[in-house]
Scaffold this active site. Structure first.
Site, PDB file in Angstrom:
ATOM      1  N   LYS A  70       0.851  -1.141  -0.215  1.00 42.72           N
ATOM      2  CA  LYS A  70      -0.016  -0.083   0.211  1.00 42.72           C
ATOM      3  C   LYS A  70       0.937   1.346   0.085  1.00 42.72           C
ATOM      4  O   LYS A  70       0.314   2.229  -0.467  1.00 42.72           O
ATOM      5  CB  LYS A  70      -0.835  -0.346   1.729  1.00 42.72           C
ATOM      6  CG  LYS A  70      -2.395  -0.707   1.094  1.00 42.72           C
ATOM      7  CD  LYS A  70      -2.848  -0.906   2.272  1.00 42.72           C
ATOM      8  CE  LYS A  70      -3.880  -2.072   1.909  1.00 42.72           C
ATOM      9  NZ  LYS A  70      -5.373  -1.850   3.053  1.00 42.72           N
ATOM     10  N   ASP A 106      -9.926   2.423   2.854  1.00 43.70           N
ATOM     11  CA  ASP A 106     -10.207   1.637   3.349  1.00 43.70           C
ATOM     12  C   ASP A 106     -10.513   2.114   5.025  1.00 43.70           C
ATOM     13  O   ASP A 106     -11.891   1.812   6.208  1.00 43.70           O
ATOM     14  CB  ASP A 106      -8.754   1.590   4.209  1.00 43.70           C
ATOM     15  CG  ASP A 106      -7.950   0.119   3.254  1.00 43.70           C
ATOM     16  OD1 ASP A 106      -8.907  -0.802   3.265  1.00 43.70           O
ATOM     17  OD2 ASP A 106      -7.481   0.021   3.672  1.00 43.70           O
TER      18      ASP A 106
END
Ligand code: ATR
Length: 279
Positions: A70, A106
């Site tokens: 990420k 997220d």
């Protein structure tokens, strides 16, 4: 360039256990799209970057990015949304006009999952366990939801201090004190790997936590952790890891295809059945 079928996927390492292909394929079928969602093993950062560039060149619509890439995704995107920059991680890549756009869904996923659960906040204090990769998004979501008193406890205190400083409005707490002062806490969130299959159990007492407070574990393997089991026995509202997975996926699908899946809770039930059938 238009490819047929349209190509999207998820890249991470390891990737074999990912539930994202099942989830996105369910939506591809539901919307009757000519598209394929593939799980890709990124192996290492160099291979990851090579694969992303290759997918871009081949006309893919984009990729989901998961552990451990990420931060690499954030670094290689041409444009990154402010929320992804603030969290320090990109879990969604969109390929458009030969450019790579990075976003983070997220935090929104966590928030939307909790909103969909209909749980109502009673106390604006949160206790987050773990300052690893998942923590910044959870902390950001809690802040956005109106939690004004957020404590972050981590085995390595320095890491909690760094994350707390970066996100702002978060108080670091020594790991030895992780289950102290729960009387004032409205939600407990485990973001450590403790309790995951193959990891030690999480040693955390819920004593003192008000009955109206929620206990959340973002672990998806196993679905039911010891923490959640104990919380259920004490009649707390609980949330497992699958809702967050589903609700972070919805904006990804929407970003690529312009269609928004509206079956969040059914999708959670679907993944729960799939995972229970082959854990
Ligand atoms: P990463 O470290 O790569 O970010 P992670 O899975 O995102 O990995 O984070 C693991 C989390 O679980 C961290 O908060 C870690 O604490 P440290 O920062 O001190 O490493 C926590 N964790 C893992 N094993 C632990 C253990 N045995 N006791 C307490 N916390 C643990």
């Amino acid at each position: 360039m238009v490819t047929s079928p349209m190509q999207v996927g998820v890249i991470g390492h390891p990737i074999g256990q990912s539930l994202s292909p099942l989830l996105h394929t369910r939506w591809i079928k539901a919307f009757d799209l000519d598209a394929v969602y593939t799980a890709i093993d990124g192996k290492d950062p160099e291979t990851f970057r090579h694969i992303v560039k290759d997918c871009l060149a081949k006309g893919w619509k984009g990729l989901n990015v998961t552990i451990p890439f990420k931060a690499d995704a954030l670094a290689m995107a041409d444009h990154v949304t402010p929320r992804a920059k603030a969290i320090g991680a990109v879990n969604l890549l969109i390929f458009r006009g030969g450019k790579i756009y990075g976003d983070n869904t997220d935090a929104a996923g966590f928030q939307d999952a909790l909103t969909a659960s209909k749980w109502a906040m009673t106390l604006p204090s949160a206790r987050v366990l773990g300052a690893g990769g998942a923590a910044p998004a959870i902390l950001t979501a809690l802040k956005d939801m109106g939690f004004t008193d957020i404590s972050l406890t981590n085995r390595t205190l320095e890491r909690a201090e760094n994350v707390a400083h970066r996100i702002g409005g978060v108080t670091p707490l020594a790991w030895e004190d992780r289950d102290q002062g729960l009387e004032a806490i409205g939600v407990v969130v485990n973001t450590t790997s403790l309790g995951m299959v193959g990891q030690p159990p999480l040693d955390f007492s819920l004593n003192g936590l008000p009955e109206t407070s929620a206990v959340i574990d973002i672990i998806t393997t196993p679905l039911q952790t010891m923490l959640l089991q104990t919380a259920e026995e004490r009649a707390h509202f609980t949330m497992k890891g699958l809702p967050m997975l589903v609700y972070q996926a919805i904006p990804s699908f929407e970003a690529w295809f312009g269609l928004k899946p509206a079956d969040g809770e059914d999708a959670v039930a679907f993944l729960t059945r799939e995972k229970t059938a082959s854990p």
